[in-house]
Design a protein around this motif. Structure first.
Motif, short mmCIF file in Angstrom:
data_model
loop_
_atom_site.label_atom_id
_atom_site.label_comp_id
_atom_site.label_asym_id
_atom_site.label_seq_id
_atom_site.Cartn_x
_atom_site.Cartn_y
_atom_site.Cartn_z
N GLU A 98 0.83 -1.21 0.00
CA GLU A 98 0.00 0.00 0.00
C GLU A 98 0.87 1.26 0.00
O GLU A 98 0.55 2.25 -0.68
CB GLU A 98 -0.96 0.01 1.20
N MET A 99 1.95 1.24 0.74
CA MET A 99 2.86 2.38 0.79
C MET A 99 3.46 2.63 -0.60
O MET A 99 3.49 3.77 -1.07
CB MET A 99 3.97 2.13 1.80
N TYR A 100 3.91 1.57 -1.26
CA TYR A 100 4.46 1.72 -2.60
C TYR A 100 3.42 2.24 -3.58
O TYR A 100 3.72 3.06 -4.46
CB TYR A 100 5.08 0.41 -3.11
N LYS A 101 2.19 1.81 -3.44
CA LYS A 101 1.11 2.30 -4.32
C LYS A 101 0.92 3.80 -4.11
O LYS A 101 0.81 4.55 -5.09
CB LYS A 101 -0.20 1.56 -4.02
N LYS A 102 0.91 4.26 -2.88
CA LYS A 102 0.73 5.68 -2.60
C LYS A 102 1.91 6.49 -3.12
O LYS A 102 1.75 7.59 -3.64
CB LYS A 102 0.52 5.92 -1.12
N MET A 103 3.11 5.94 -2.98
CA MET A 103 4.29 6.63 -3.49
C MET A 103 4.23 6.76 -5.00
O MET A 103 4.65 7.76 -5.56
CB MET A 103 5.56 5.89 -3.05
N ALA A 104 3.71 5.72 -5.66
CA ALA A 104 3.62 5.75 -7.13
C ALA A 104 2.59 6.76 -7.63
O ALA A 104 2.71 7.26 -8.76
CB ALA A 104 3.27 4.35 -7.66
#
Length: 106
Positions: A98-104
């Motif tokens: 989820e963190m990587y998705k938000k960063m993307a």
């Protein structure tokens, strides 16, 4: 329950717990490269492995509840350790994806 059946349950915990952790790690790696479809699939695979591990654990708990003590060996302890680590790792992997998705998105 026979000694062989106990061993099969223990090995089910070890194998499925290990698979769940590996799938969760692969989910993190996929998310890191931006492949969120693969990351989500790997999290789902991890969840399936955890369900299978829980089936093994439930068998052991049911046996104990029915008055048939489960022999406590180093393999039994190892199997429970594998399951607990896999659950924790899966939870963390979900948060990291989820963190990587938000960063993307940014």
């Amino acid at each position: 329950m026979s000694e062989q059946e106990n061993l099969e349950q223990i090995m089910g915990l070890i194998i499925n717990g290990g698979n769940a952790k590996s799938d969760a790690m692969e989910a993190i790696q996929a998310a890191k490269t931006g492949d969120f479809e693969l990351a989500d699939q790997k999290l789902a695979d991890s969840d399936k492995a955890l369900v299978e591990a829980h089936h093994s654990q439930t068998g052991m708990l049911t046996q104990e509840a029915n008055g048939e003590p489960v022999p406590i060996t180093i393999l039994t302890i190892h199997s429970q350790d594998h399951l607990m680590n896999a659950i924790t790792f899966r939870d963390l992997a979900g948060e990291m994806v989820e963190m990587y998705k938000k960063m993307a998105e940014k």
